[in-house]
Design an enzyme around this catalytic site. Sequence first.
Site, PDB file in Angstrom:
ATOM      1  N   LYS A 108     -12.608  10.408  -4.816  1.00  0.00           N
ATOM      2  CA  LYS A 108     -12.727   9.016  -5.027  1.00  0.00           C
ATOM      3  C   LYS A 108     -11.549   7.694  -4.116  1.00  0.00           C
ATOM      4  CE  LYS A 108      -9.242   7.023  -8.507  1.00  0.00           C
ATOM      5  NZ  LYS A 108      -8.875   6.093  -7.958  1.00  0.00           N
ATOM      6  N   ASN A 109     -10.815   8.456  -4.012  1.00  0.00           N
ATOM      7  CA  ASN A 109     -10.215   7.203  -3.375  1.00  0.00           C
ATOM      8  C   ASN A 109      -9.944   7.022  -1.529  1.00  0.00           C
ATOM      9  OD1 ASN A 109      -8.791   6.451  -5.230  1.00  0.00           O
ATOM     10  ND2 ASN A 109      -6.702   7.581  -4.497  1.00  0.00           N
ATOM     11  N   ARG A 159     -10.069  -2.167  -9.343  1.00  0.00           N
ATOM     12  CA  ARG A 159      -8.961  -2.327  -8.492  1.00  0.00           C
ATOM     13  C   ARG A 159      -8.887  -2.395  -6.184  1.00  0.00           C
ATOM     14  NH1 ARG A 159      -3.542  -4.358  -6.921  1.00  0.00           N
ATOM     15  NH2 ARG A 159      -3.279  -3.232  -5.206  1.00  0.00           N
ATOM     16  N   CYS A 205      -5.372  -0.074 -12.816  1.00  0.00           N
ATOM     17  CA  CYS A 205      -4.976   0.217 -13.274  1.00  0.00           C
ATOM     18  C   CYS A 205      -3.103   0.112 -13.198  1.00  0.00           C
ATOM     19  CB  CYS A 205      -3.785   1.227 -12.308  1.00  0.00           C
ATOM     20  SG  CYS A 205      -5.299   3.446 -13.220  1.00  0.00           S
ATOM     21  N   ARG A 210       2.030  -4.359  -8.652  1.00  0.00           N
ATOM     22  CA  ARG A 210       0.993  -3.488  -7.139  1.00  0.00           C
ATOM     23  C   ARG A 210       0.403  -5.435  -6.505  1.00  0.00           C
ATOM     24  NH1 ARG A 210      -2.853   0.478  -9.041  1.00  0.00           N
ATOM     25  NH2 ARG A 210      -3.347   0.904  -7.043  1.00  0.00           N
ATOM     26  N   PRO A 211       1.542  -5.307  -5.675  1.00  0.00           N
ATOM     27  CA  PRO A 211       1.175  -6.231  -4.446  1.00  0.00           C
ATOM     28  C   PRO A 211      -0.085  -5.840  -3.282  1.00  0.00           C
ATOM     29  CG  PRO A 211       2.794  -5.177  -4.289  1.00  0.00           C
ATOM     30  CD  PRO A 211       3.017  -4.497  -5.464  1.00  0.00           C
ATOM     31  N   ILE A 212      -0.393  -7.273  -2.859  1.00  0.00           N
ATOM     32  CA  ILE A 212      -1.209  -7.421  -1.739  1.00  0.00           C
ATOM     33  C   ILE A 212      -1.041  -7.616  -0.451  1.00  0.00           C
ATOM     34  CG2 ILE A 212      -3.170  -6.837  -3.143  1.00  0.00           C
ATOM     35  CD1 ILE A 212      -4.408  -9.252  -2.020  1.00  0.00           C
ATOM     36  N   ASP A 213       0.454  -7.770  -0.238  1.00  0.00           N
ATOM     37  CA  ASP A 213       1.227  -8.662   0.151  1.00  0.00           C
ATOM     38  C   ASP A 213       0.917  -8.267   1.485  1.00  0.00           C
ATOM     39  OD1 ASP A 213       2.818  -7.389  -0.869  1.00  0.00           O
ATOM     40  OD2 ASP A 213       4.452  -7.687   0.547  1.00  0.00           O
ATOM     41  N   ASP A 231      -0.419  10.518  -6.960  1.00  0.00           N
ATOM     42  CA  ASP A 231      -1.374  11.108  -7.615  1.00  0.00           C
ATOM     43  C   ASP A 231      -1.067  12.095  -8.925  1.00  0.00           C
ATOM     44  OD1 ASP A 231      -3.475   9.017  -6.191  1.00  0.00           O
ATOM     45  OD2 ASP A 231      -1.130   7.798  -7.499  1.00  0.00           O
ATOM     46  N   ARG A 240     -12.910   6.701 -15.210  1.00  0.00           N
ATOM     47  CA  ARG A 240     -13.315   6.187 -13.749  1.00  0.00           C
ATOM     48  C   ARG A 240     -12.940   6.903 -12.191  1.00  0.00           C
ATOM     49  NH1 ARG A 240      -8.500   1.270 -13.346  1.00  0.00           N
ATOM     50  NH2 ARG A 240      -9.294   1.334 -11.268  1.00  0.00           N
TER      51      ARG A 240
HETATM   52  C1  EPZ Z   1      -3.777   3.554  -3.453  1.00  0.00           C
HETATM   53  O1  EPZ Z   1      -3.376   3.292  -4.066  1.00  0.00           O
HETATM   54  C2  EPZ Z   1      -4.042   4.970  -4.471  1.00  0.00           C
HETATM   55  N1  EPZ Z   1      -5.954   4.249  -4.706  1.00  0.00           N
HETATM   56  C3  EPZ Z   1      -3.663   5.060  -5.958  1.00  0.00           C
HETATM   57  O2  EPZ Z   1      -3.852   5.651  -6.025  1.00  0.00           O
HETATM   58  C4  EPZ Z   1      -2.397   6.072  -4.964  1.00  0.00           C
HETATM   59  O3  EPZ Z   1      -1.640   5.939  -6.178  1.00  0.00           O
HETATM   60  C5  EPZ Z   1      -1.823   4.819  -3.743  1.00  0.00           C
HETATM   61  O4  EPZ Z   1      -2.718   4.794  -3.105  1.00  0.00           O
HETATM   62  C6  EPZ Z   1      -0.590   5.931  -2.686  1.00  0.00           C
HETATM   63  O5  EPZ Z   1      -0.948   7.239  -2.319  1.00  0.00           O
HETATM   64  C7  EPZ Z   1      -7.350   3.998  -3.982  1.00  0.00           C
HETATM   65  O6  EPZ Z   1      -6.849   4.410  -2.907  1.00  0.00           O
HETATM   66  C8  EPZ Z   1      -7.605   3.048  -5.169  1.00  0.00           C
HETATM   67  P1  EPZ Z   1       0.062   1.550  -1.601  1.00  0.00           P
HETATM   68  P2  EPZ Z   1      -2.399   1.348  -3.003  1.00  0.00           P
HETATM   69  O7  EPZ Z   1      -0.648   0.486  -0.746  1.00  0.00           O
HETATM   70  O8  EPZ Z   1      -3.969   1.469  -1.612  1.00  0.00           O
HETATM   71  C9  EPZ Z   1       3.578  -0.925  -2.567  1.00  0.00           C
HETATM   72  C10 EPZ Z   1      -5.459   6.686  -8.612  1.00  0.00           C
HETATM   73  O9  EPZ Z   1      -5.108   7.342  -9.035  1.00  0.00           O
HETATM   74  N2  EPZ Z   1       2.587  -2.591  -1.077  1.00  0.00           N
HETATM   75  O10 EPZ Z   1      -0.136   2.882  -1.302  1.00  0.00           O
HETATM   76  O11 EPZ Z   1      -3.274   0.109  -3.954  1.00  0.00           O
HETATM   77  C11 EPZ Z   1       2.892  -0.610  -4.016  1.00  0.00           C
HETATM   78  O12 EPZ Z   1       3.710  -1.969  -4.735  1.00  0.00           O
HETATM   79  C12 EPZ Z   1      -4.527   5.360  -7.781  1.00  0.00           C
HETATM   80  O13 EPZ Z   1      -5.989   7.193  -7.828  1.00  0.00           O
HETATM   81  C13 EPZ Z   1       3.920  -3.621  -1.355  1.00  0.00           C
HETATM   82  O14 EPZ Z   1       4.380  -3.977  -1.629  1.00  0.00           O
HETATM   83  O15 EPZ Z   1      -0.978   1.858  -2.913  1.00  0.00           O
HETATM   84  C14 EPZ Z   1       3.740   0.695  -3.868  1.00  0.00           C
HETATM   85  O16 EPZ Z   1       4.864   0.611  -3.735  1.00  0.00           O
HETATM   86  C15 EPZ Z   1      -3.635   4.950  -8.680  1.00  0.00           C
HETATM   87  N3  EPZ Z   1       2.318  -4.427  -0.822  1.00  0.00           N
HETATM   88  C16 EPZ Z   1       3.759   1.419  -2.253  1.00  0.00           C
HETATM   89  O17 EPZ Z   1       3.461  -0.044  -1.413  1.00  0.00           O
HETATM   90  C17 EPZ Z   1       1.216  -3.950  -0.354  1.00  0.00           C
HETATM   91  O18 EPZ Z   1       0.679  -5.212  -0.247  1.00  0.00           O
HETATM   92  C18 EPZ Z   1       2.095   2.276  -1.613  1.00  0.00           C
HETATM   93  O19 EPZ Z   1       1.422   1.186  -2.117  1.00  0.00           O
HETATM   94  C19 EPZ Z   1       0.732  -3.148  -1.132  1.00  0.00           C
HETATM   95  C20 EPZ Z   1       1.462  -2.296  -1.529  1.00  0.00           C
END
Ligand code: EPZ
Length: 428
Positions: free
Chosen positions: A22-23, A93, A117, A122-125, A306, A398
């Site tokens: 999926k991811n 998402r 979710c 879940r920021p995107i900064d 995950d 999903r």
């Molecule tokens: C991906 O989410 C996955 N989703 C998540 O899987 C997974 O838990 C996560 O990576 C970690 O492996 C998809 O791939 C669609 P991150 P993502 O950016 O990209 C912080 C599932 O169950 N962060 O690696 O959103 C964030 O808050 C889902 O399949 C910022 O601070 O995760 C977190 O604490 C759930 N700013 C950490 O980084 C940002 O701009 C890791 O998040 C982005 C992230």
Amino acid sequence: MEKFVINGGKKLYGNVTISGAKNAVVAIIPAAILAEGVCIIENIPNINDVTMMLRILKGIGAEVTMINKDTVRIDSSNISTHVVPYELTKHMRASYYLIGALLGRFSKAKVAMPGGCDFGVRPIDLHLKGFEKLGAKVSVGESAMVEADAEQLEGNFIYFDTVSVGATINVMLAAVKASGLTVIENAAKEPHIVDLANFLNSMGADVRGAGTDVIKIRGVDMLHGCNYSIIPDQIEAGTYMVAAAAAGGDVTVCNVIPKHLESIMAKLIECGVQVIEGDDSVRIISTERPKKCNVKTLPHPGFPTDMQPQITTLLAIAEGTSIVSESVWDNRFKYVEQLTRMGANIRVDGKIAIVEGVEKLNAAPVKANDLRAGAAMIIAGLAAHGRTEIESIVFIDRGYENVVEKFQGLGADIERVTVPDKEEEQAV
Ligand code: EPZ
């Protein structure tokens, strides 16, 4: 409304085949926007996130055709807009990947922020910072529309102080046609990052180092179509492995890349489960009550966040006390409340869960808080004796293809049942 009904207490036996990741696919489908041509993508899992992502591409003018149940043909030649409205992104998402893909293709993007979710902020900064480092002007306007615009994207050095899968992927998508060299430091190393890099390179991109914490991307002028097959889903595989460990029995998880499952196999061995690794399969033999062990979730190659709800459910019936620490997300223990309804003895303190193993869980009506919490509820229901009902299964659909059929194939007594809305309100 639908729910799952499980009559637990039965051991699991047989083979289960894992679907595409999926991811990986939710990043690779938007990446097809970058090609001025046709991409044929195989091993697509039939899950709601894929359906929604393909709907978004159709909505912006791509020609999307399912060639068979797991192969899609995407022709992005006629995509004419860089704008993706909220009605297309609100349930998805990962729709933020459209920003990187449209920016990479057109040097501009305007995408409504998604839902997704619900565990912690879940920021995107980091995504937006990455785009700015590539020379884009980024703003978040009214109704949560993210706008990114650049005359010409310029390669740059980008350091992520937090390892982020999404930000790494989004910068890769934006950088493949930027002029010059982009270096991403402290990049995420998950298998789906490597899968995306391989897909981009099949389209003629120049991405090196994916799977390490330094990814180097040399911009190219044009990307062409390609044929590609998605890797097997590491987390789906891990979920069935842990389910076999919790319910007991002898299950072979087929069509996997064992290398992606090393941290999960290691933990199951620590719990006293027998794990036999094949070339593209992992066999789980579980005859005893699992033993306690401590788990700390980490970015790949650490234990995947995950898989945290699933392994905690196994530890809830283990002998002894286990400590589970969640180092990736702020609030990913919400599902513990549901496990407690089933008799689990777990104390959550911030990002730590202290899990006192109990002999067995009691069947009960529960709900899925999110995708992986839902998977954990299935595991709990399979391990508990009696009838467990799981609501809000839309989350599970999903990310898990044919989950009922796959568990039924292993001998589980699990059904998908439609309930009239009013009964839905009375439960849980
Ligand atoms: C991906 O989410 C996955 N989703 C998540 O899987 C997974 O838990 C996560 O990576 C970690 O492996 C998809 O791939 C669609 P991150 P993502 O950016 O990209 C912080 C599932 O169950 N962060 O690696 O959103 C964030 O808050 C889902 O399949 C910022 O601070 O995760 C977190 O604490 C759930 N700013 C950490 O980084 C940002 O701009 C890791 O998040 C982005 C992230």
